[in-house]
Write a protein that holds these residues in place. Sequence first.
Motif, mmCIF file in Angstrom:
data_model
loop_
_atom_site.group_PDB
_atom_site.id
_atom_site.type_symbol
_atom_site.label_atom_id
_atom_site.label_comp_id
_atom_site.label_asym_id
_atom_site.label_seq_id
_atom_site.Cartn_x
_atom_site.Cartn_y
_atom_site.Cartn_z
ATOM 1 N N ASN A 84 8.639 -4.687 12.896
ATOM 2 C CA ASN A 84 7.653 -4.703 11.816
ATOM 3 C C ASN A 84 8.321 -4.824 10.441
ATOM 4 O O ASN A 84 9.504 -4.551 10.288
ATOM 5 N N ARG A 85 7.538 -5.254 9.481
ATOM 6 C CA ARG A 85 8.056 -5.485 8.122
ATOM 7 C C ARG A 85 8.539 -4.181 7.477
ATOM 8 O O ARG A 85 9.466 -4.200 6.674
ATOM 9 N N GLY A 86 7.909 -3.068 7.809
ATOM 10 C CA GLY A 86 8.344 -1.782 7.258
ATOM 11 C C GLY A 86 9.776 -1.470 7.630
ATOM 12 O O GLY A 86 10.582 -1.076 6.778
ATOM 13 N N ALA A 93 21.902 2.114 -8.205
ATOM 14 C CA ALA A 93 21.882 2.284 -6.755
ATOM 15 C C ALA A 93 21.054 3.510 -6.376
ATOM 16 O O ALA A 93 20.354 3.502 -5.355
ATOM 17 N N GLY A 94 21.111 4.555 -7.191
ATOM 18 C CA GLY A 94 20.301 5.740 -6.923
ATOM 19 C C GLY A 94 18.820 5.415 -6.843
ATOM 20 O O GLY A 94 18.110 5.904 -5.964
ATOM 21 N N TYR A 95 18.352 4.562 -7.745
ATOM 22 C CA TYR A 95 16.938 4.162 -7.718
ATOM 23 C C TYR A 95 16.630 3.330 -6.471
ATOM 24 O O TYR A 95 15.571 3.492 -5.858
ATOM 25 N N VAL A 96 17.558 2.448 -6.096
ATOM 26 C CA VAL A 96 17.390 1.675 -4.858
ATOM 27 C C VAL A 96 17.310 2.638 -3.669
ATOM 28 O O VAL A 96 16.480 2.475 -2.769
ATOM 29 N N GLY A 97 18.148 3.674 -3.677
ATOM 30 C CA GLY A 97 18.140 4.661 -2.603
ATOM 31 C C GLY A 97 16.852 5.455 -2.536
ATOM 32 O O GLY A 97 16.359 5.780 -1.446
ATOM 33 N N ILE A 98 16.281 5.767 -3.688
ATOM 34 C CA ILE A 98 15.001 6.477 -3.712
ATOM 35 C C ILE A 98 13.913 5.602 -3.096
ATOM 36 O O ILE A 98 13.094 6.073 -2.294
ATOM 37 N N VAL A 99 13.920 4.311 -3.419
ATOM 38 C CA VAL A 99 12.953 3.377 -2.831
ATOM 39 C C VAL A 99 13.185 3.254 -1.326
ATOM 40 O O VAL A 99 12.243 3.299 -0.528
ATOM 41 N N CYS A 100 14.443 3.123 -0.926
ATOM 42 C CA CYS A 100 14.783 3.008 0.500
ATOM 43 C C CYS A 100 14.317 4.246 1.269
ATOM 44 O O CYS A 100 13.653 4.131 2.301
ATOM 45 N N GLY A 101 14.663 5.423 0.775
ATOM 46 C CA GLY A 101 14.249 6.660 1.438
ATOM 47 C C GLY A 101 12.734 6.804 1.493
ATOM 48 O O GLY A 101 12.176 7.227 2.506
ATOM 49 N N SER A 102 12.075 6.414 0.413
ATOM 50 C CA SER A 102 10.609 6.476 0.380
ATOM 51 C C SER A 102 9.997 5.536 1.411
ATOM 52 O O SER A 102 8.997 5.877 2.052
ATOM 53 N N SER A 103 10.604 4.361 1.584
ATOM 54 C CA SER A 103 10.075 3.421 2.580
ATOM 55 C C SER A 103 10.237 3.968 3.993
ATOM 56 O O SER A 103 9.377 3.752 4.848
ATOM 57 N N ALA A 104 11.317 4.705 4.243
ATOM 58 C CA ALA A 104 11.513 5.320 5.562
ATOM 59 C C ALA A 104 10.480 6.416 5.803
ATOM 60 O O ALA A 104 9.934 6.537 6.909
ATOM 61 N N ILE A 105 10.186 7.199 4.772
ATOM 62 C CA ILE A 105 9.161 8.245 4.901
ATOM 63 C C ILE A 105 7.799 7.611 5.159
ATOM 64 O O ILE A 105 7.043 8.064 6.029
ATOM 65 N N TYR A 106 7.478 6.562 4.421
ATOM 66 C CA TYR A 106 6.204 5.863 4.628
ATOM 67 C C TYR A 106 6.097 5.365 6.065
ATOM 68 O O TYR A 106 5.073 5.568 6.723
ATOM 69 N N ALA A 118 7.657 6.424 8.729
ATOM 70 C CA ALA A 118 7.536 7.568 9.639
ATOM 71 C C ALA A 118 6.098 8.082 9.677
ATOM 72 O O ALA A 118 5.526 8.291 10.754
ATOM 73 N N MET A 119 5.522 8.265 8.507
ATOM 74 C CA MET A 119 4.150 8.786 8.451
ATOM 75 C C MET A 119 3.150 7.774 8.996
ATOM 76 O O MET A 119 2.170 8.151 9.644
ATOM 77 N N ALA A 120 3.399 6.483 8.765
ATOM 78 C CA ALA A 120 2.527 5.451 9.331
ATOM 79 C C ALA A 120 2.564 5.497 10.853
ATOM 80 O O ALA A 120 1.514 5.422 11.503
ATOM 81 N N GLU A 121 3.757 5.636 11.421
ATOM 82 C CA GLU A 121 3.857 5.700 12.882
ATOM 83 C C GLU A 121 3.137 6.920 13.433
ATOM 84 O O GLU A 121 2.441 6.836 14.443
ATOM 85 N N THR A 164 -4.754 1.396 12.918
ATOM 86 C CA THR A 164 -3.907 1.274 11.737
ATOM 87 C C THR A 164 -4.521 2.055 10.583
ATOM 88 O O THR A 164 -5.553 1.675 10.037
ATOM 89 N N VAL A 165 -3.890 3.170 10.265
ATOM 90 C CA VAL A 165 -4.265 3.974 9.104
ATOM 91 C C VAL A 165 -3.407 3.528 7.918
ATOM 92 O O VAL A 165 -3.910 3.301 6.825
ATOM 93 N N LEU A 166 -2.101 3.404 8.146
ATOM 94 C CA LEU A 166 -1.157 2.893 7.153
ATOM 95 C C LEU A 166 -0.508 1.645 7.741
ATOM 96 O O LEU A 166 0.142 1.718 8.780
ATOM 97 N N PRO A 167 -0.660 0.500 7.109
ATOM 98 C CA PRO A 167 -0.087 -0.736 7.666
ATOM 99 C C PRO A 167 1.437 -0.739 7.573
ATOM 100 O O PRO A 167 2.019 -0.212 6.618
ATOM 101 N N ILE A 168 2.066 -1.318 8.596
ATOM 102 C CA ILE A 168 3.526 -1.422 8.620
ATOM 103 C C ILE A 168 3.993 -2.863 8.770
ATOM 104 O O ILE A 168 5.182 -3.103 8.947
#
Length: 190
Positions: free
Chosen positions: A121-123, A153-166, A168-171, A180-184
């Motif tokens: 998936n795109r997520g 890079a810290g900001y990129v990491g915050i976005v990366c970590g946030s995408s992983a949390i999203y 996880a919660m979508a799954e 589909t509650v949260l699209p992935i």
Amino acid sequence: MHSNKLANPGPLGLMGFGMTTILLNIHNAGFFPVTTAIITMGIFYGGMAQVIAGILEFKKGNTFGVTAFTSYGFFWMTLVGIWLLPEVGHAHATDSTFLGIYLALWGIFTLFMFFGTLRANRGLQFVFASLTVLFFMLSIGNITANTGLLNVAGYVGIVCGSSAIYLAMAEVLNEQYGRTVLPIGERKAG
């Protein structure tokens, strides 16, 4: 009849990765020093929880999942070791150039893992693409001692970590509700 359906360990691994990645990258962005919160998350949630998720992916026969979660779990544990072992007199501190090489190796590994997401998936693709960029930015920033690049890079990491949390919660929510509650960005079969 007994059902032998195994639970999806992916959200556990993604949450361990995502939350720990955000904490560390709040530091990289320049907001806080490395604290015990980052170190303990690195050992237990980023480290141990991901390794456990990887072992559970092994049980499910998911080679990608076992490789990703156990590798990144041990990444967090080795990073904590890099920080702590010199503090207790068991090793010489790692200089920024060698830390950059360490991070570049993780960037290369992550790039190859990204190629493994191209049928997913795109997520998941976004998590691995942004993590690849993060590792190479951190690598170059450490090798060149470029604080500005490390902060970005810290900001990129915050976005990366946030995408992983999203993801996880979508799954979790999509499985829990059977829709589909949260699209992935599911890929179409075929």
